[in-house]
Scaffold this motif. Sequence first.
Motif, PDB file in Angstrom:
ATOM      1  N   VAL A   1      90.846  37.860 -23.734  1.00 37.71           N
ATOM      2  CA  VAL A   1      90.505  38.940 -24.672  1.00 37.71           C
ATOM      3  C   VAL A   1      91.773  39.593 -25.227  1.00 37.71           C
ATOM      4  O   VAL A   1      91.870  39.930 -26.404  1.00 37.71           O
ATOM      5  CB  VAL A   1      89.588  39.979 -23.993  1.00 37.71           C
ATOM      6  N   HIS A   2      92.757  39.774 -24.345  1.00 38.48           N
ATOM      7  CA  HIS A   2      94.099  40.214 -24.727  1.00 38.48           C
ATOM      8  C   HIS A   2      94.123  41.563 -25.460  1.00 38.48           C
ATOM      9  O   HIS A   2      94.660  41.674 -26.576  1.00 38.48           O
ATOM     10  CB  HIS A   2      94.810  39.131 -25.542  1.00 38.48           C
ATOM     11  N   CYS A   3      93.546  42.561 -24.838  1.00 37.92           N
ATOM     12  CA  CYS A   3      93.632  43.929 -25.388  1.00 37.92           C
ATOM     13  C   CYS A   3      95.091  44.380 -25.369  1.00 37.92           C
ATOM     14  O   CYS A   3      95.774  44.225 -24.346  1.00 37.92           O
ATOM     15  CB  CYS A   3      92.806  44.882 -24.526  1.00 37.92           C
TER      16      CYS A   3
ATOM     17  N   THR B   1      85.650  42.030 -10.795  1.00 41.44           N
ATOM     18  CA  THR B   1      86.342  42.479 -11.999  1.00 41.44           C
ATOM     19  C   THR B   1      87.434  41.473 -12.362  1.00 41.44           C
ATOM     20  O   THR B   1      87.493  40.385 -11.812  1.00 41.44           O
ATOM     21  CB  THR B   1      86.904  43.916 -11.758  1.00 41.44           C
ATOM     22  N   GLY B   2      88.277  41.828 -13.329  1.00 43.40           N
ATOM     23  CA  GLY B   2      89.323  40.886 -13.722  1.00 43.40           C
ATOM     24  C   GLY B   2      90.513  41.609 -14.304  1.00 43.40           C
ATOM     25  O   GLY B   2      90.706  42.801 -14.014  1.00 43.40           O
ATOM     26  N   GLY B   3      91.182  40.875 -15.216  1.00 40.08           N
ATOM     27  CA  GLY B   3      90.754  39.704 -15.912  1.00 40.08           C
ATOM     28  C   GLY B   3      89.353  39.817 -16.527  1.00 40.08           C
ATOM     29  O   GLY B   3      88.773  40.871 -16.594  1.00 40.08           O
TER      30      GLY B   3
ATOM     31  N   PRO C   1      86.893  45.109 -29.047  1.00 43.06           N
ATOM     32  CA  PRO C   1      86.832  44.575 -30.409  1.00 43.06           C
ATOM     33  C   PRO C   1      87.743  43.365 -30.615  1.00 43.06           C
ATOM     34  O   PRO C   1      87.653  42.699 -31.650  1.00 43.06           O
ATOM     35  CB  PRO C   1      87.297  45.758 -31.277  1.00 43.06           C
ATOM     36  N   PHE C   2      88.579  43.046 -29.629  1.00 44.29           N
ATOM     37  CA  PHE C   2      89.550  41.954 -29.777  1.00 44.29           C
ATOM     38  C   PHE C   2      88.917  40.592 -29.526  1.00 44.29           C
ATOM     39  O   PHE C   2      89.509  39.561 -29.847  1.00 44.29           O
ATOM     40  CB  PHE C   2      90.739  42.192 -28.830  1.00 44.29           C
TER      41      PHE C   2
ATOM     42  N   HIS D   1      79.584  38.015 -26.105  1.00 41.97           N
ATOM     43  CA  HIS D   1      78.542  36.986 -26.197  1.00 41.97           C
ATOM     44  C   HIS D   1      77.173  37.678 -26.154  1.00 41.97           C
ATOM     45  O   HIS D   1      76.978  38.638 -25.401  1.00 41.97           O
ATOM     46  CB  HIS D   1      78.692  36.007 -25.033  1.00 41.97           C
ATOM     47  N   HIS D   2      76.211  37.165 -26.922  1.00 43.76           N
ATOM     48  CA  HIS D   2      74.904  37.830 -27.030  1.00 43.76           C
ATOM     49  C   HIS D   2      74.174  37.957 -25.692  1.00 43.76           C
ATOM     50  O   HIS D   2      73.326  38.829 -25.508  1.00 43.76           O
ATOM     51  CB  HIS D   2      74.021  37.093 -28.045  1.00 43.76           C
ATOM     52  N   SER D   3      74.495  37.085 -24.727  1.00 43.54           N
ATOM     53  CA  SER D   3      73.763  37.068 -23.457  1.00 43.54           C
ATOM     54  C   SER D   3      73.999  38.319 -22.615  1.00 43.54           C
ATOM     55  O   SER D   3      73.243  38.578 -21.677  1.00 43.54           O
ATOM     56  CB  SER D   3      74.144  35.824 -22.644  1.00 43.54           C
ATOM     57  N   ILE D   4      75.002  39.103 -22.916  1.00 40.71           N
ATOM     58  CA  ILE D   4      75.311  40.268 -22.087  1.00 40.71           C
ATOM     59  C   ILE D   4      74.343  41.431 -22.323  1.00 40.71           C
ATOM     60  O   ILE D   4      74.032  42.201 -21.411  1.00 40.71           O
ATOM     61  CB  ILE D   4      76.772  40.747 -22.331  1.00 40.71           C
ATOM     62  N   TYR D   5      73.842  41.566 -23.558  1.00 36.73           N
ATOM     63  CA  TYR D   5      73.213  42.841 -23.942  1.00 36.73           C
ATOM     64  C   TYR D   5      71.970  43.195 -23.124  1.00 36.73           C
ATOM     65  O   TYR D   5      71.729  44.368 -22.852  1.00 36.73           O
ATOM     66  CB  TYR D   5      72.911  42.845 -25.441  1.00 36.73           C
ATOM     67  N   SER D   6      71.200  42.215 -22.697  1.00 36.39           N
ATOM     68  CA  SER D   6      69.986  42.516 -21.919  1.00 36.39           C
ATOM     69  C   SER D   6      70.298  42.775 -20.446  1.00 36.39           C
ATOM     70  O   SER D   6      69.402  43.150 -19.684  1.00 36.39           O
ATOM     71  CB  SER D   6      68.999  41.349 -22.034  1.00 36.39           C
ATOM     72  N   GLN D   7      71.543  42.575 -20.034  1.00 40.05           N
ATOM     73  CA  GLN D   7      71.918  42.691 -18.616  1.00 40.05           C
ATOM     74  C   GLN D   7      72.569  44.021 -18.264  1.00 40.05           C
ATOM     75  O   GLN D   7      72.798  44.322 -17.094  1.00 40.05           O
ATOM     76  CB  GLN D   7      72.921  41.570 -18.257  1.00 40.05           C
ATOM     77  N   VAL D   8      72.868  44.817 -19.274  1.00 46.24           N
ATOM     78  CA  VAL D   8      73.751  45.980 -19.084  1.00 46.24           C
ATOM     79  C   VAL D   8      73.034  47.152 -18.412  1.00 46.24           C
ATOM     80  O   VAL D   8      71.918  47.506 -18.789  1.00 46.24           O
ATOM     81  CB  VAL D   8      74.281  46.440 -20.461  1.00 46.24           C
ATOM     82  N   ASN D   9      73.701  47.764 -17.424  1.00 47.99           N
ATOM     83  CA  ASN D   9      73.245  49.041 -16.859  1.00 47.99           C
ATOM     84  C   ASN D   9      74.054  50.205 -17.389  1.00 47.99           C
ATOM     85  O   ASN D   9      73.550  51.327 -17.494  1.00 47.99           O
ATOM     86  CB  ASN D   9      73.364  49.032 -15.332  1.00 47.99           C
ATOM     87  N   GLU D  10      75.318  49.918 -17.692  1.00 48.68           N
ATOM     88  CA  GLU D  10      76.249  50.975 -18.074  1.00 48.68           C
ATOM     89  C   GLU D  10      77.171  50.425 -19.167  1.00 48.68           C
ATOM     90  O   GLU D  10      77.744  49.352 -19.000  1.00 48.68           O
ATOM     91  CB  GLU D  10      77.045  51.338 -16.809  1.00 48.68           C
ATOM     92  N   LEU D  11      77.255  51.160 -20.257  1.00 48.59           N
ATOM     93  CA  LEU D  11      78.177  50.802 -21.345  1.00 48.59           C
ATOM     94  C   LEU D  11      79.390  51.715 -21.228  1.00 48.59           C
ATOM     95  O   LEU D  11      79.251  52.937 -21.138  1.00 48.59           O
ATOM     96  CB  LEU D  11      77.499  51.009 -22.697  1.00 48.59           C
ATOM     97  N   LYS D  12      80.560  51.107 -21.235  1.00 49.45           N
ATOM     98  CA  LYS D  12      81.785  51.914 -21.100  1.00 49.45           C
ATOM     99  C   LYS D  12      82.790  51.440 -22.158  1.00 49.45           C
ATOM    100  O   LYS D  12      83.334  50.339 -22.056  1.00 49.45           O
ATOM    101  CB  LYS D  12      82.371  51.732 -19.702  1.00 49.45           C
ATOM    102  N   VAL D  13      82.987  52.266 -23.170  1.00 48.69           N
ATOM    103  CA  VAL D  13      83.880  51.871 -24.258  1.00 48.69           C
ATOM    104  C   VAL D  13      85.197  52.620 -24.104  1.00 48.69           C
ATOM    105  O   VAL D  13      85.224  53.858 -24.044  1.00 48.69           O
ATOM    106  CB  VAL D  13      83.252  52.171 -25.632  1.00 48.69           C
ATOM    107  N   VAL D  14      86.277  51.878 -24.010  1.00 52.76           N
ATOM    108  CA  VAL D  14      87.612  52.468 -23.933  1.00 52.76           C
ATOM    109  C   VAL D  14      88.027  52.910 -25.336  1.00 52.76           C
ATOM    110  O   VAL D  14      87.927  52.137 -26.297  1.00 52.76           O
ATOM    111  CB  VAL D  14      88.626  51.459 -23.360  1.00 52.76           C
TER     112      VAL D  14
END
Length: 213
Positions: free
Chosen positions: A49-51, A88-90, A134-135, A139-152
């Motif tokens: 992703v290379h933020c 986590t990662g990575g 945004p970098f 992938h579309h598969s994530i959206y139905s799995q989310v419990n918490e959205l965290k935008v930096v």
Amino acid sequence: MNSLASVGKKAIAPQLITYPIVETFHSLQGEGTWTGMSAFFIRLAGCDVHCPWCDQKESWTSKIYPQQSVTMLAQTAKAANPAMVVITGGEPLLYDLFPLTQALRKLGLRVHLETSGAHPFTGQFDWVTFSPKPFKVPHHSIYSQVNELKVVVATSDDLPWAEEQANKVPSSVVKYLQPEWNHPESQSLIFDYILDHPQWRMSLQTHKFLGVR
Ligand code: SF4
């Protein structure tokens, strides 16, 4: 990682399935809904992703890190007796996470994921923290799995991105804006934004304020 838990119909033993690991450590969860709780972190190596402001740039290259088996990772996590294990990662979704999450859950551990969602979703989790960047578009598969959205948030340019992502997750998802550590001006930016947009909460990296991992 050895690609899948089975080849043909024959299962691969967990001790033979490995992932490149930057580090494992026991600390308190520093961010989001579970802040302050005992957490065992498994940091997988590799991220594409290379933020530009990434605080884990050393994790981007997976080749320089040792492989650890699913069995070893699960036993080490269990021995720590945490309230949860955070993968986590990575970017952990570079790998098939089913073998690792299955082994952790088999030992009765609660399993959380921290991901940018940049790759197809895999694994079985009790909690998914989605931190889209945004970098590299998620992938579309994530959206139905989310419990918490965290935008930096580093600058005001990140706020429209946050709203765009919030519109894609279920309405029940808890939504956080988190100041980027090296942009301290983002704290007041988020503070003022949340006063006008009460659907959001602020997430602080409390482990950094405490000076711990
Ligand atoms: S997705 Fe995470 S690990 Fe990857 S570059 Fe961005 S902040 Fe760093």
